[in-house]
Design a protein around this motif. Structure first.
Motif, PDB file in Angstrom:
ATOM      1  N   GLY A 182      -9.465  -2.863  -8.780  1.00 14.60           N
ATOM      2  CA  GLY A 182      -9.633  -1.709  -7.906  1.00 14.60           C
ATOM      3  C   GLY A 182      -8.904  -0.470  -8.379  1.00 14.60           C
ATOM      4  O   GLY A 182      -8.236  -0.459  -9.422  1.00 14.60           O
ATOM      5  N   PRO A 183      -9.020   0.603  -7.608  1.00 17.61           N
ATOM      6  CA  PRO A 183      -8.370   1.857  -7.974  1.00 17.61           C
ATOM      7  C   PRO A 183      -6.845   1.752  -8.003  1.00 17.61           C
ATOM      8  O   PRO A 183      -6.248   0.959  -7.279  1.00 17.61           O
ATOM      9  N   ARG A 184      -6.261   2.533  -8.849  1.00 22.23           N
ATOM     10  CA  ARG A 184      -4.830   2.814  -8.812  1.00 22.23           C
ATOM     11  C   ARG A 184      -4.690   4.301  -9.125  1.00 22.23           C
ATOM     12  O   ARG A 184      -4.269   4.706 -10.206  1.00 22.23           O
ATOM     13  N   THR A 185      -5.118   5.090  -8.157  1.00 17.76           N
ATOM     14  CA  THR A 185      -5.243   6.527  -8.339  1.00 17.76           C
ATOM     15  C   THR A 185      -3.875   7.166  -8.554  1.00 17.76           C
ATOM     16  O   THR A 185      -2.942   6.898  -7.799  1.00 17.76           O
ATOM     17  N   PRO A 186      -3.744   8.012  -9.568  1.00 20.71           N
ATOM     18  CA  PRO A 186      -2.462   8.693  -9.796  1.00 20.71           C
ATOM     19  C   PRO A 186      -2.245   9.800  -8.768  1.00 20.71           C
ATOM     20  O   PRO A 186      -3.162  10.168  -8.018  1.00 20.71           O
ATOM     21  N   PRO A 187      -1.038  10.343  -8.707  1.00 23.28           N
ATOM     22  CA  PRO A 187      -0.785  11.464  -7.782  1.00 23.28           C
ATOM     23  C   PRO A 187      -1.724  12.636  -8.076  1.00 23.28           C
ATOM     24  O   PRO A 187      -2.123  12.859  -9.214  1.00 23.28           O
ATOM     25  N   GLY A 188      -2.064  13.371  -7.027  1.00 20.24           N
ATOM     26  CA  GLY A 188      -2.943  14.520  -7.191  1.00 20.24           C
ATOM     27  C   GLY A 188      -4.175  14.408  -6.320  1.00 20.24           C
ATOM     28  O   GLY A 188      -4.171  13.688  -5.314  1.00 20.24           O
TER      29      GLY A 188
END
Length: 216
Positions: free
Chosen positions: A148-154
């Motif tokens: 799954g996602p591991r979206t970075p900051p932003g």
């Protein structure tokens, strides 16, 4: 002489490592950027599949439970039946907001899903995939289950869960790489569809571990 040769080898190794690091660098895409086109855009189909998930609405936020931040639980996926000539289904999940090596980040692929299967249950375990189906590549290598996602900051990222109805059963070697998979699918896609979810950094996620200090 030996020392000089060793120094050259070290320099060459560092240069190669630096080149690989630059090549593997993840960058944020821009609207309309050609490199950010997903598999659905690169391999358009005449037929249309309606793809849904019980975890979120199209264009909605992906629950953190379905991300790498908290459990990496498969969200579940359902799609409408493909045309009569459908022999198998393939699924490609990509993050089009981030590019690695000049293409959307590949999170999950599955192929040779039987034509009578149009639903994958929420929480599906890695070893509970439909009989005859196989996991393809993702950004960590070949034959990988849902990642799954591991979206970075932003800003929030766009995650595309795309389903393709194919008029063929793909050979096992199609799962080796993304290029091999899409090459095997090309000219065999009868219909396709997708559901898009938004991912963001988990505000409760602990900070990343500090990097080790460089050797002196």
């Amino acid at each position: 002489m030996k020392g000089g040769f060793g120094a050259i080898l070290v320099a060459l190794a560092l240069s190669a490592a630096s080149a690989f690091s630059v090549q593997a660098q993840v960058v944020r895409s821009t609207p309309g950027q050609p490199e950010a086109r997903t598999a659905v855009e690169l391999m358009p189909a005449k037929g249309k599949l309606t793809v849904t998930t019980p975890a979120f609405k199209d264009g909605g936020d992906i629950p953190f439970e379905n991300t790498q931040y908290r459990g990496n639980v498969f969200p579940g996926l359902t799609w409408t039946k493909g045309p009569a000539a459908t022999k198998s289904y393939a699924i490609i999940m990509q993050d089009s907001s981030l590019l690695v090596r000049g293409a959307p980040v590949l999170h999950w692929t599955m192929f040779n899903i039987p034509p009578n299967v149009t639903n994958l249950e929420p929480g599906m375990a890695p070893d509970a995939k439909p009989p005859g189906s196989a996991y393809g590549p993702n950004y960590m290598g070949s034959a990988k289950p849902y990642t799954g996602p591991r979206t970075p900051p932003g800003p929030k990222d766009n995650y595309h869960f795309a389903v393709f109805a194919l008029d063929v059963v793909l050979p096992p070697e199609a799962g080796a790489t993304y290029d091999a998979l899409t090459a095997a699918m090309k000219n065999h896609i009868l219909a396709s569809g997708q559901v898009v979810g938004l991912g963001e950094k988990d505000p409760q996620a602990p900070p990343p571990a500090p990097r080790p200090a460089p050797a002196q």
